[in-house]
Design a protein around this motif. Structure first.
Motif, mmCIF file in Angstrom:
data_model
loop_
_atom_site.group_PDB
_atom_site.id
_atom_site.type_symbol
_atom_site.label_atom_id
_atom_site.label_comp_id
_atom_site.label_asym_id
_atom_site.label_seq_id
_atom_site.Cartn_x
_atom_site.Cartn_y
_atom_site.Cartn_z
ATOM 1 N N ASP A 131 -1.544 1.256 7.403
ATOM 2 C CA ASP A 131 -2.327 1.947 6.366
ATOM 3 C C ASP A 131 -3.775 2.020 6.841
ATOM 4 O OD1 ASP A 131 -3.847 2.676 4.190
ATOM 5 O OD2 ASP A 131 -2.603 1.580 2.762
ATOM 6 N N ASP A 189 -6.272 3.698 5.915
ATOM 7 C CA ASP A 189 -7.307 3.646 4.880
ATOM 8 C C ASP A 189 -7.596 2.210 4.466
ATOM 9 O OD1 ASP A 189 -7.988 6.287 4.652
ATOM 10 O OD2 ASP A 189 -6.367 6.743 3.254
ATOM 11 N N LEU A 190 -6.547 1.461 4.296
ATOM 12 C CA LEU A 190 -6.758 0.078 3.893
ATOM 13 C C LEU A 190 -7.549 -0.668 4.959
ATOM 14 C CD1 LEU A 190 -6.349 -2.200 1.935
ATOM 15 C CD2 LEU A 190 -4.132 -2.671 2.990
ATOM 16 N N VAL A 212 -11.089 -2.451 4.208
ATOM 17 C CA VAL A 212 -11.317 -3.874 4.443
ATOM 18 C C VAL A 212 -12.520 -4.062 5.367
ATOM 19 C CG1 VAL A 212 -10.401 -5.935 5.553
ATOM 20 C CG2 VAL A 212 -8.965 -4.608 3.974
ATOM 21 N N LEU A 249 -8.080 -9.307 12.829
ATOM 22 C CA LEU A 249 -7.288 -9.249 11.606
ATOM 23 C C LEU A 249 -6.285 -8.105 11.703
ATOM 24 C CD1 LEU A 249 -7.416 -10.966 9.120
ATOM 25 C CD2 LEU A 249 -8.955 -9.308 8.081
ATOM 26 N N ASN A 291 -2.487 -8.871 13.475
ATOM 27 C CA ASN A 291 -1.760 -9.018 12.227
ATOM 28 C C ASN A 291 -1.599 -7.662 11.556
ATOM 29 O OD1 ASN A 291 -0.563 -10.314 10.041
ATOM 30 N ND2 ASN A 291 -2.518 -10.204 8.924
ATOM 31 N N GLY A 327 0.050 -6.890 8.309
ATOM 32 C CA GLY A 327 -0.586 -7.117 7.008
ATOM 33 C C GLY A 327 -1.128 -5.833 6.408
ATOM 34 N N PHE A 328 -1.308 -4.826 7.204
ATOM 35 C CA PHE A 328 -1.859 -3.574 6.704
ATOM 36 C C PHE A 328 -0.816 -2.470 6.635
ATOM 37 C CE2 PHE A 328 -5.328 -6.037 8.320
ATOM 38 C CZ PHE A 328 -6.310 -5.870 7.376
ATOM 39 N N ALA A 329 0.458 -2.882 6.771
ATOM 40 C CA ALA A 329 1.525 -1.889 6.628
ATOM 41 C C ALA A 329 2.009 -1.926 5.183
ATOM 42 C CB ALA A 329 2.662 -2.202 7.589
ATOM 43 N N PRO A 330 2.470 -0.805 4.697
ATOM 44 C CA PRO A 330 2.778 -0.652 3.273
ATOM 45 C C PRO A 330 3.506 -1.836 2.687
ATOM 46 C CG PRO A 330 3.158 1.399 4.395
ATOM 47 C CD PRO A 330 2.688 0.429 5.436
ATOM 48 N N ARG A 331 4.646 -2.197 3.228
ATOM 49 C CA ARG A 331 5.325 -3.345 2.675
ATOM 50 C C ARG A 331 4.966 -4.522 3.555
ATOM 51 N NH1 ARG A 331 10.107 -3.332 1.412
ATOM 52 N NH2 ARG A 331 9.805 -1.797 -0.256
ATOM 53 N N ALA A 332 4.017 -5.258 3.121
ATOM 54 C CA ALA A 332 3.531 -6.383 3.892
ATOM 55 C C ALA A 332 4.608 -7.464 3.896
ATOM 56 C CB ALA A 332 2.231 -6.900 3.317
#
Lengths: 204, 204, 204, 204
Positions: free
Chosen positions: D153, D155-156, D160, D187, D191, D194-199
């Motif tokens: 993601d 955008d996320l 962040v 980060l 990792n 952690g920023f993929a849709p289904r974490a």
DNA sequence: ATGTAATCGAGACGGTACGTCAGGTCTTACC
DNA sequence: GGTAAGACCTGACGTACCGTCTCGATTACAT
């Protein structure tokens, strides 16, 4: 009528002089003096501001020219009757100052022109002297007819007439009606001596 | 003198009213009417613009109050002599309109107040009616003495006087001198009938 | 809640503190931040301006106190479940920044307080530290449970959380929804090592 | 750089745009944000206030344009190394928010623009989207290289990054140093999931 | 219960900046 | 080369708030 306040060549004037002066009068009539800005006139005339500034030094000069065209300064016809002629002169003056546009603009015009002696003198020329000369002619006819004293102070007569009318129109809400016209006329025709240099010899 | 044009409580006025009106007159005398801006007055008075705007609705109202304080509207003393009293009245009027500041401001003042009937009527009240009432009293004394016609139109007399003087002062460059004063006075004292409703031939 | 930004005696505050802060919030909600002037608050509270100025050094301080009362900084309950506790913490943060009044005021508040270090530090104390300490407690519980790395940088976690939420709320029009909450929570619970000082030893 | 906030013709701008924007930055740097008034900018630029108001609807729009010119939104070079590229992106963001002028103005800018959705969206366009697109490109390269999850993601990630940096800069007094940059970079690189849709718990 | 002091409301005040407006000058094309 | 268009600088306008201040009126406490 020539453009008394235009600063261009004595003859000339902008190609669109008529359009501009018309627009000025239109704006004045339609929206009143406070809305009479150069920008509004330029817009209404479909003309650039600079075209106006090229030919008139400032707003007052423009308005003066615009009003000059509706200001009556015609000759007083020789009616053979002094009273009738003078009444004609007074009526013409009242007409001028009763005109909505002229009355609304005169104080502002005066205020704007007073600090500019050159423009002020053109103002006098345009709005006062030409009319005064015509009236003076009528007065002189009255003198020749023996209806008025030979040493009549024609300037004083006219100052009294124009002053009273203008003052009434602007400073009081009294109407300037035919009664006033008749009064002012008779003040001279029946009491001409009051306007002669030495009003009388009554030693008190 | 109360503040006729201030919009505050009938009594009141800003604490610094005197400072402000003085400053207005100073600026007017020193730099002329065009430089008489609210900002200039505020600066000269050492006062915030808002203090001025809190009490006067616009520039004209402020100037009107400033001039009101130097405008003479005093009573005409009963001298027992009609001609002398009327001459006194005419002189007072001439004095007012000969004052540099008043003359320079009157047209602009009129131009600014004309579109505001409320202010215009206060202007009349302040600058005309009070003085006129005093003069009217003198005229009535003349009538009672039998020196003037019983149906004298006192308003017309005053319109002629003030109108002529103002007109001369502003529109011509003729001085408003004692000759004019005497002329205007005699116009009434020796020809009072000219100012009676039916300016007939009733020779008194 | 004490008045963190009031400059009065540590205990005190104006008699009408509640009225004033209520009025501030009312004006803010009803008319928005730009209309939130001291004069408007004073009028709405039925209070003199000076009463406000006596107790708060400027507008921002007043607003800060007003908002502090609706800013949630409660303790995170010990739920025995690290993920649930952290999610609770994130939700609380989102709640705060989703509040219409707080969101509308925060940038202006920051802008107004930034040049005043003293006030800015009270701002941090009021809006950040108290909440942060509560969240830090929850994070420490997670560490003790072994769910989070022993050297977790709790400040960084909170900066990431609050920063992301605030940024989303103000700078983008993306909603701050439960998906975001869950994302931010898992970023820590499933990847706590990313928030430990030496993120990892990956030699490339 | 075009004038994103100018309201003039899409291309144009005042003849003195450069002078004005320079002056704005000068005043900002020299006297700080509170002193950054339109009048001060006009004076410093030797320009009339109206020239500024003709082209920018308000102070914030002007400042936004002034800052846009020093806001870095350059492309991230393809270095072949995902970690290095992302670190570059983070550094660029830190640089922007570490700039004294930008940091001092951002909250006030946000506060001023928030009530004007139209300007706020131009603000996003100018300060966020262009930079974000460049960073997104770098992130996509990382995905293609297999260094980052295919459903990252972006955008996320950016929220962040930018959120954390901005928050640190404005709300805490913690410096935004290289340690933070490295943390934020790792980060994602270590990792990404952690920023993929289904974490989820897919440990890669 | 009363005097004294703190606090309060109201709002005038000196200011600063706002955003608008018009004046008057200058530049740029166009015809 | 005159003109339409309009950008430009200037400076006053009138408004809104600021933060300070003065003024009585109203507390509230200490005698």
């Amino acid at each position: 009528m020539a453009l008394a306040f235009s600063s261009g060549p004595p003859d000339g004037g902008p190609r669109s002089a008529a359009k501009i002066l018309d627009a000025a009068r239109d704006v004045l009539s339609a929206q009143g003096y406070p809305a009479l800005t150069i920008e509004a006139v330029a817009a209404a005339a479909g003309v650039g501001k600079s075209t106006i500034y090229r030919w008139w030094p400032n707003k007052e000069a423009l308005i003066a020219d615009a009003l000059a065209e509706i200001f009556r300064a015609e000759e007083i016809p020789d009616l053979g009757d002094t009273h009738a002629e003078l009444r004609h002169a007074v009526d013409m003056t009242i007409d001028n100052y009763t005109n909505e546009d002229i009355a609304a603009s005169l104080p502002a015009l005066a205020a704007g022109l007073l600090p500019h002696p050159e423009l002020m003198s053109r103002f006098r020329e345009t709005f006062l002297h030409r009319k005064r000369e015509n009236i003076a002619a009528a007065l002189r006819r009255g003198v020749q007819r023996g209806d008025l004293p030979h040493d009549l102070d024609t300037d004083l007569v006219q100052d009294v007439w124009a002053g009273t009318i203008l003052y009434r129109r602007l400073m009081t809400d009294t109407p300037t009606d035919t009664a006033l016209a008749e009064h002012l006329t008779r003040l001279v025709t029946e009491n001409g001596s009051g306007f002669a240099p030495r009003a009388s010899r009554t030693p008190t």
